[in-house]
Design a protein around this motif. Structure first.
Motif, PDB file in Angstrom:
ATOM      1  N   GLY A   1      32.017  48.400  40.643  1.00 33.01           N
ATOM      2  CA  GLY A   1      31.413  47.088  40.521  1.00 33.01           C
ATOM      3  C   GLY A   1      31.251  46.477  41.819  1.00 33.01           C
ATOM      4  N   TYR A   2      31.196  45.060  41.861  1.00 40.58           N
ATOM      5  CA  TYR A   2      31.111  44.127  43.099  1.00 40.58           C
ATOM      6  C   TYR A   2      32.312  43.561  43.288  1.00 40.58           C
ATOM      7  CZ  TYR A   2      26.454  44.541  40.840  1.00 40.58           C
ATOM      8  OH  TYR A   2      24.977  45.154  40.613  1.00 40.58           O
ATOM      9  N   SER A   3      33.393  44.399  43.492  1.00 41.54           N
ATOM     10  CA  SER A   3      34.660  43.998  43.705  1.00 41.54           C
ATOM     11  C   SER A   3      34.729  43.439  45.146  1.00 41.54           C
ATOM     12  CB  SER A   3      35.837  45.064  43.593  1.00 41.54           C
ATOM     13  OG  SER A   3      35.376  46.041  44.273  1.00 41.54           O
ATOM     14  N   SER A   4      35.173  42.039  45.122  1.00 41.77           N
ATOM     15  CA  SER A   4      35.321  41.594  46.561  1.00 41.77           C
ATOM     16  C   SER A   4      37.002  41.393  46.606  1.00 41.77           C
ATOM     17  CB  SER A   4      34.910  40.199  46.760  1.00 41.77           C
ATOM     18  OG  SER A   4      35.600  39.372  46.749  1.00 41.77           O
ATOM     19  N   MET A   5      37.300  41.498  48.047  1.00 41.06           N
ATOM     20  CA  MET A   5      38.735  41.626  48.293  1.00 41.06           C
ATOM     21  C   MET A   5      39.562  40.247  47.656  1.00 41.06           C
ATOM     22  SD  MET A   5      38.970  44.549  49.431  1.00 41.06           S
ATOM     23  CE  MET A   5      37.473  45.475  49.604  1.00 41.06           C
ATOM     24  N   SER A   6      38.735  39.344  48.090  1.00 42.06           N
ATOM     25  CA  SER A   6      39.274  37.839  47.492  1.00 42.06           C
ATOM     26  C   SER A   6      40.002  37.870  46.265  1.00 42.06           C
ATOM     27  CB  SER A   6      38.497  36.783  48.082  1.00 42.06           C
ATOM     28  OG  SER A   6      37.216  36.809  47.201  1.00 42.06           O
ATOM     29  N   TYR A   7      38.798  38.488  45.373  1.00 43.88           N
ATOM     30  CA  TYR A   7      39.013  38.542  43.758  1.00 43.88           C
ATOM     31  C   TYR A   7      40.221  39.353  43.585  1.00 43.88           C
ATOM     32  CZ  TYR A   7      34.658  36.165  42.994  1.00 43.88           C
ATOM     33  OH  TYR A   7      33.807  35.315  43.000  1.00 43.88           O
ATOM     34  N   LEU A   8      40.399  40.668  44.322  1.00 41.70           N
ATOM     35  CA  LEU A   8      41.465  41.365  44.049  1.00 41.70           C
ATOM     36  C   LEU A   8      42.628  40.677  44.353  1.00 41.70           C
ATOM     37  CD1 LEU A   8      41.116  45.050  45.249  1.00 41.70           C
ATOM     38  CD2 LEU A   8      41.569  44.196  42.833  1.00 41.70           C
ATOM     39  N   LYS A   9      42.687  39.855  45.443  1.00 41.59           N
ATOM     40  CA  LYS A   9      43.921  39.081  45.739  1.00 41.59           C
ATOM     41  C   LYS A   9      44.228  38.149  44.483  1.00 41.59           C
ATOM     42  CE  LYS A   9      45.857  36.127  49.304  1.00 41.59           C
ATOM     43  NZ  LYS A   9      45.233  35.213  50.183  1.00 41.59           N
ATOM     44  N   ARG A  10      43.295  37.399  44.023  1.00 40.65           N
ATOM     45  CA  ARG A  10      43.412  36.452  43.040  1.00 40.65           C
ATOM     46  C   ARG A  10      43.874  36.956  41.716  1.00 40.65           C
ATOM     47  NH1 ARG A  10      38.619  32.791  43.826  1.00 40.65           N
ATOM     48  NH2 ARG A  10      38.384  32.941  41.681  1.00 40.65           N
ATOM     49  N   PHE A  11      43.125  38.007  41.278  1.00 36.75           N
ATOM     50  CA  PHE A  11      43.684  38.610  39.939  1.00 36.75           C
ATOM     51  C   PHE A  11      44.729  39.216  39.967  1.00 36.75           C
ATOM     52  CE2 PHE A  11      38.685  39.228  39.101  1.00 36.75           C
ATOM     53  CZ  PHE A  11      38.595  37.886  38.862  1.00 36.75           C
ATOM     54  N   ALA A  12      45.795  38.759  39.069  1.00 39.01           N
ATOM     55  CA  ALA A  12      47.148  39.319  38.960  1.00 39.01           C
ATOM     56  C   ALA A  12      47.032  40.521  37.967  1.00 39.01           C
ATOM     57  CB  ALA A  12      48.036  38.163  38.255  1.00 39.01           C
ATOM     58  N   VAL A  13      46.113  41.431  38.424  1.00 43.36           N
ATOM     59  CA  VAL A  13      46.117  42.673  37.607  1.00 43.36           C
ATOM     60  C   VAL A  13      47.370  43.854  38.534  1.00 43.36           C
ATOM     61  CG1 VAL A  13      43.560  42.502  37.301  1.00 43.36           C
ATOM     62  CG2 VAL A  13      44.379  43.888  39.208  1.00 43.36           C
ATOM     63  N   HIS A  14      47.624  44.708  37.359  1.00 45.92           N
ATOM     64  CA  HIS A  14      48.581  45.478  37.666  1.00 45.92           C
ATOM     65  C   HIS A  14      48.351  46.902  38.400  1.00 45.92           C
ATOM     66  CE1 HIS A  14      50.464  43.008  34.802  1.00 45.92           C
ATOM     67  NE2 HIS A  14      51.378  42.947  35.370  1.00 45.92           N
ATOM     68  N   LYS A  15      47.085  47.462  37.849  1.00 46.54           N
ATOM     69  CA  LYS A  15      46.540  48.637  38.091  1.00 46.54           C
ATOM     70  C   LYS A  15      45.322  48.677  38.552  1.00 46.54           C
ATOM     71  CE  LYS A  15      48.718  51.715  35.446  1.00 46.54           C
ATOM     72  NZ  LYS A  15      48.790  52.617  33.918  1.00 46.54           N
TER      73      LYS A  15
END
Ligand code: C2E
Ligand code: CA
Ligand code: CA
Ligand code: CA
Length: 279
Positions: free
Chosen positions: A184-198
């Motif tokens: 997808g279009y994952s940006s690092m900042s979203y990854l930091k903001r999304f509290a995903v586990h895996k």
């Protein structure tokens, strides 16, 4: 050449027409699929590379039409998304999974996490967290046994809202993972903001991982980044021992794919659970 071009255009137009006719037929048939009991779930086991034991399973939807036979979810899920039925279907999936898990527990089978796929339309429903929680509670299952799989596209449709929904799901005790990660279009900042586990590494990167140095670099980077962000990784589409060895060496925690098991119908999955208990 001109003649060829015209023929191939005619052929193309005809294909298009057939394609959309089938889509229309499938879309209409979907409306009765739930009430006519044409859906069932299969479960694909997930292996922990650190424990060498089953840790979970992904629930995958199957549609068996009485006339047309098995129809791939890759074909009908987008149609259900278009006509809105995916919301009802998605809730049916969750209900089915929760009921199944309760049954497995009462049968004394090992407790595992079951991952379910949530589509964009369902995820962006008004009171999603409440609805999901209610279904789980009614079935008598703990949210910690349920993992919600979202694609990046789903999460990024409205990142502001998605972030809040993911937080709320986490708070309720659900696990959340990003499916098809890397496509997808994952940006690092979203990854930091999304509290995903895996992060679930997409199978397109796994396919040629033994020989393709670019895929090797990408997968290695995803695993390292996930660990830096305190998230775990699962690789999907693992079909060979060599792929498994590469992933294990890089520190990937879990794998899912034909090497470990194909998706199984309930009865087969119960046998798998009984014979593949911890270690
Ligand atoms: P997905 O979520 O990425 O699911 C993984 C797909 O890879 C599944 O296809 C699975 O059967 C297949 N697969 C697993 N291991 C291997 C392997 O080793 N090699 C290869 N080549 N393939 C493998 P499936 O079951 O046909 O599902 C296709 C897609 O349909 C899913 O992709 C998901 O996006 C969607 N889908 C399936 N069930 C549901 C559902 O209940 N709800 C929603 N919203 N979407 C669903
Ligand atoms: Ca998935
Ligand atoms: Ca996937
Ligand atoms: Ca996919």
């Amino acid at each position: 050449a001109k003649q060829d071009g015209r023929n191939s255009f005619r052929f193309f137009a005809q294909e298009m027409q057939e394609h959309s006719l089938r889509s229309l037929q499938l879309s209409a048939a979907l409306k009765d699929a739930l009430s006519n009991d044409q859906f069932h779930l299969v479960y694909q086991p997930q292996l922990s590379l650190t424990d060498n034991a089953i840790v979970g399973a992904e629930a995958l939807l199957r549609w068996e039409h009485p006339e047309w036979g098995a129809i791939s979810p890759a074909e009908f899920i987008p149609l259900a998304e278009q006509n809105g039925l995916i919301v009802k279907i998605g809730e049916w999936v969750l209900q089915q999974v929760a009921t199944q898990q309760k049954q497995w527990l009462s049968k004394g089978l090992p407790e595992i996490i079951v991952a379910i796929n949530i589509s964009a339309l369902q995820f962006h429903q008004q009171n999603l967290v409440e609805r999901i929680s209610n279904i789980i509670q009614e079935a008598g299952v703990s949210p910690s046994n349920i993992e919600i799989e979202l694609t990046e596209a789903v999460a990024l449709k409205d990142p502001e809202v998605a972030g809040k929904t993911i937080d709320a799901l986490s708070q309720q005790g659900f696990k959340v993972s990003i499916d098809d990660f890397g496509t997808g279009y994952s940006s690092m900042s979203y990854l930091k903001r999304f509290a995903v586990h895996k992060l679930k590494i997409d199978q397109s990167f796994i396919k040629d991982i033994v020989t393709d140095i670019d895929d090797q670099a990408i997968v290695t980077a995803i695993i390292q980044m996930a660990h830096s962000l305190h998230k775990t990784t699962i690789a999907e589409g693992v079909e060979t021992q060599e792929q498994l060895e590469f992933l294990k060496e890089k520190g990937c925690e879990e794998i899912q794919g034909y090497w470990y098991s194909r998706p199984l119908v309930t009865e087969q999955f119960e046998v798998f659970l009984t014979t593949n208990k911890s270690n």
